[in-house]
Motif scaffolding. Structure first.
Motif, PDB file in Angstrom:
ATOM      1  N   VAL A 153     -20.309  34.502  52.342  1.00  0.00           N
ATOM      2  CA  VAL A 153     -19.279  34.886  51.360  1.00  0.00           C
ATOM      3  C   VAL A 153     -18.074  33.972  51.484  1.00  0.00           C
ATOM      4  O   VAL A 153     -17.501  33.505  50.488  1.00  0.00           O
ATOM      5  N   LEU A 154     -17.695  33.680  52.747  1.00  0.00           N
ATOM      6  CA  LEU A 154     -16.537  32.809  52.959  1.00  0.00           C
ATOM      7  C   LEU A 154     -16.805  31.395  52.457  1.00  0.00           C
ATOM      8  O   LEU A 154     -15.896  30.722  51.940  1.00  0.00           O
ATOM      9  N   ASP A 155     -18.056  30.926  52.614  1.00  0.00           N
ATOM     10  CA  ASP A 155     -18.399  29.591  52.118  1.00  0.00           C
ATOM     11  C   ASP A 155     -18.208  29.495  50.602  1.00  0.00           C
ATOM     12  O   ASP A 155     -17.764  28.460  50.074  1.00  0.00           O
ATOM     13  N   GLU A 156     -18.561  30.579  49.917  1.00  0.00           N
ATOM     14  CA  GLU A 156     -18.433  30.546  48.458  1.00  0.00           C
ATOM     15  C   GLU A 156     -16.963  30.467  48.020  1.00  0.00           C
ATOM     16  O   GLU A 156     -16.647  29.869  46.982  1.00  0.00           O
ATOM     17  N   ASP A 157     -16.068  31.063  48.828  1.00  0.00           N
ATOM     18  CA  ASP A 157     -14.644  31.063  48.469  1.00  0.00           C
ATOM     19  C   ASP A 157     -13.858  29.969  49.181  1.00  0.00           C
ATOM     20  O   ASP A 157     -12.611  29.945  49.097  1.00  0.00           O
ATOM     21  N   ALA A 158     -14.552  29.085  49.915  1.00  0.00           N
ATOM     22  CA  ALA A 158     -13.839  28.079  50.704  1.00  0.00           C
ATOM     23  C   ALA A 158     -13.036  27.120  49.830  1.00  0.00           C
ATOM     24  O   ALA A 158     -11.947  26.657  50.218  1.00  0.00           O
ATOM     25  N   ASP A 159     -13.554  26.848  48.646  1.00  0.00           N
ATOM     26  CA  ASP A 159     -12.858  25.885  47.781  1.00  0.00           C
ATOM     27  C   ASP A 159     -11.514  26.423  47.295  1.00  0.00           C
ATOM     28  O   ASP A 159     -10.614  25.634  46.946  1.00  0.00           O
ATOM     29  N   SER A 160     -11.348  27.725  47.238  1.00  0.00           N
ATOM     30  CA  SER A 160     -10.099  28.312  46.752  1.00  0.00           C
ATOM     31  C   SER A 160      -9.073  28.486  47.858  1.00  0.00           C
ATOM     32  O   SER A 160      -7.949  28.925  47.578  1.00  0.00           O
ATOM     33  N   LEU A 161      -9.440  28.181  49.092  1.00  0.00           N
ATOM     34  CA  LEU A 161      -8.525  28.345  50.219  1.00  0.00           C
ATOM     35  C   LEU A 161      -7.792  27.035  50.466  1.00  0.00           C
ATOM     36  O   LEU A 161      -8.183  25.961  49.970  1.00  0.00           O
ATOM     37  N   ASP A 162      -6.717  27.140  51.275  1.00  0.00           N
ATOM     38  CA  ASP A 162      -5.999  25.913  51.614  1.00  0.00           C
ATOM     39  C   ASP A 162      -6.889  25.059  52.509  1.00  0.00           C
ATOM     40  O   ASP A 162      -7.825  25.559  53.145  1.00  0.00           O
ATOM     41  N   PRO A 163      -6.659  23.742  52.592  1.00  0.00           N
ATOM     42  CA  PRO A 163      -7.576  22.835  53.303  1.00  0.00           C
ATOM     43  C   PRO A 163      -7.831  23.230  54.754  1.00  0.00           C
ATOM     44  O   PRO A 163      -8.974  23.176  55.215  1.00  0.00           O
TER      45      PRO A 163
END
Length: 521
Positions: free
Chosen positions: A286-296
């Motif tokens: 789940v976190l991988d799917e939202d990784a792009d929306s997080l800060d670097p």
């Protein structure tokens, strides 16, 4: 012909050496006894003969000497000699009479021109006591006796008598003793074989028992013990062997207990980790799917956690698989498969078609477990891609007509395997470079591949190609019976996107020329 080496082995065996040694000792003892007996008997016979001859001559001389006139003439001496010869006719002795001051005549000497040794005459004249000497002339034994005649007052006179007696009878008696000893030697040696065999049997029986007991212990029967009889050195050896076997049995029992505990611990830990790891994997997905929306920074940390969680999950699956092999719970589910098609599916499932050159002849069928063959090929090809060098080549060799073996070769174009590492590449968690504490794999991939090949009754070898790169060869039987025992195992599940066990093989090849494979944890 086979009986000849067996006969040579028996002749060189301990029994033959004991019997021969016993016979040698018996022969030496018998020979020594015979020589001593011969010497003593010969001396006794000759001593008895010469004592009797000296006593007889002294008696005759003492009987006839008083009638001899003093000083005697030559005729008196000749007459005295004749009387002595007649008196000793039964002994067949020859007499010579000498008187100081009277020249010796030709008739006064011993017959056959046998002269009296000068040493004998000198000894009689100087010591004035009877002297004898045994001599051999032309092969005939003789006894010479020199006897001085004393006056009635006990003083030495000028008269001396010399006699020569044949010793043919005595020599015949001695030869009879020798012949008897020779005739008795062979029966003695033959009879000595019986106690020699009995002695060898008494020595070899416990030795044979010790050998058999050692063989049973080598077969794993650690409860083997020897029966102790007596109180000699062999009994002490049996007691020592029993003590050693008891300690070995205790040590092996303790080692087996510790090994079973270790296996149980690894299996239990792996089993207990599967549930939390499944939950962690779901969360990381789940976190991988939202990784792009997080800060670097946060995205990098999420991806790192996801990657490490995947590695941990694959390592747990590998440990579960190893535990099944160690517990003997792994089983084959055989099926008639097209080997080329099975290998091709393995490459396609991992999208390796463009990176791997495959030479797969058609219509090569074998009775194998397709899932386990997939694990083997995936591990070896993944290992070559990750730690070797492209291009990687998979070669399926067509069996010769009538051949019952199947060969699969996986080679790469990398630097190859260090010769010091080659003997260890299939060991669990082996590290070619101890400085590398971590690697991409679990360090169990090649070990699991080897166990799968062994489960099929095959072998796997690692080597370096003369053209460069490493070559792994899998040798499998084309046909085999359905294995018995408990149900099979699910084996190591192939995680998505990598290979059959750990994403490569858990065996990492150090970078650089001459580097070798390693099983790092």
């Amino acid at each position: 012909m086979p009986s000849r080496p067996r006969a040579l082995t028996l002749l060189r065996g301990l029994r033959a050496r004991l019997v021969v040694g016993f016979l040698v000792v018996a022969a030496v003892s018998a020979l020594t006894t015979a020589l001593l007996t011969y010497r003593e008997a010969r001396n006794a016979i000759l001593q008895r003969s010469q004592d009797i001859a000296v006593n007889d001559l002294r008696a005759q001389v003492n009987s006839l000497a008083p009638e001899l006139s003093v000083p005697p003439s030559q005729a008196d001496l000749d007459n005295f000699r004749v009387q002595l010869e007649r008196a000793g006719k039964s002994r067949d002795w020859d007499i010579s009479v000498h008187y100081r001051g009277v020249p010796d005549s030709a008739e006064n000497g011993l017959r056959s021109h046998l002269v009296i040794p000068a040493e004998l005459k000198a000894s009689v004249d100087a010591r004035h006591v009877p002297v004898f000497q045994r001599i051999d002339r032309s092969g005939d034994p003789w006894l010479l006796i020199g006897m001085p005649v004393r006056q009635s007052d006990g003083q030495a006179s000028a008269l001396s008598v010399y006699a020569r007696l044949p010793l043919h009878a005595e020599e015949a008696n001695v030869e009879a003793l020798v012949s008897a000893a020779q005739r008795g030697a062979l029966p003695v040696l033959i009879l000595a074989v019986i106690p020699a065999l009995l002695a060898a049997r008494g020595v070899l029986r416990p030795v044979r028992g010790l050998r058999q007991a050692a063989g049973r212990i080598a077969e794993g029967k650690l409860d083997t013990r020897l029966e102790v009889k007596g109180a000699d050195e062999l009994a002490d050896l049996s007691r020592t062997f029993n003590d050693m076997a008891a300690r070995l049995e205790e040590s092996m029992a303790e080692l087996r207990r510790l090994e079973a505990n270790s296996r149980r611990f690894a299996a239990d830990v792996s089993h207990e980790l599967r549930t939390p790891l499944a939950a962690m994997s779901a969360v990381t997905d789940v976190l991988d799917e939202d990784a792009d929306s997080l800060d670097p920074d946060t995205a990098s940390a999420v991806r790192l956690i996801s990657q490490e969680t995947g590695k941990l999950a694959r390592m747990v699956e590998d440990l579960m698989e190893v535990s099944r092999f160690d517990a003997g719970a792994a089983a084959l589910h055989l099926d008639e498969v097209d080997v080329a098609e099975t290998i091709r599916k393995t490459l396609q499932a991992r999208a390796w078609q463009q990176r791997v050159t495959a030479e797969l002849p058609e219509d090569v069928r074998a009775r194998l477990d397709p899932r386990r063959l997939d694990v083997v090929v995936a591990n070896l090809v993944g290992n070559a891609l990750h730690h070797g060098g492209e291009p990687v080549r998979v070669l399926l060799r067509t069996p010769e007509p009538g051949a019952g073996r199947l060969l699969i070769e996986i080679s790469d174009s990398g630097p190859g395997i260090d010769p010091d590492v080659l003997p260890h590449v299939f060991e669990r968690f082996y590290k070619a470079d101890s400085a590398r504490a971590r690697s991409e794999g679990s360090g169990l991939g090649l070990a699991i591949a080897m166990e799968n090949v062994r489960l099929h009754g095959g072998t796997m070898r690692a080597a370096n190609s003369p053209e460069g790169g490493a070559v792994f060869t899998v040798d499998l039987p084309l046909r085999q019976d359905e294995p018995g025992g408990e149900g099979g195992t699910d084996g190591a599940h192939a995680p998505d996107g990598v290979d059959g066990t750990d994403g490569a093989d858990g065996t990492e090849r150090a970078a650089g020329a001459g580097a070798g494979k390693e099983n790092d944890g």
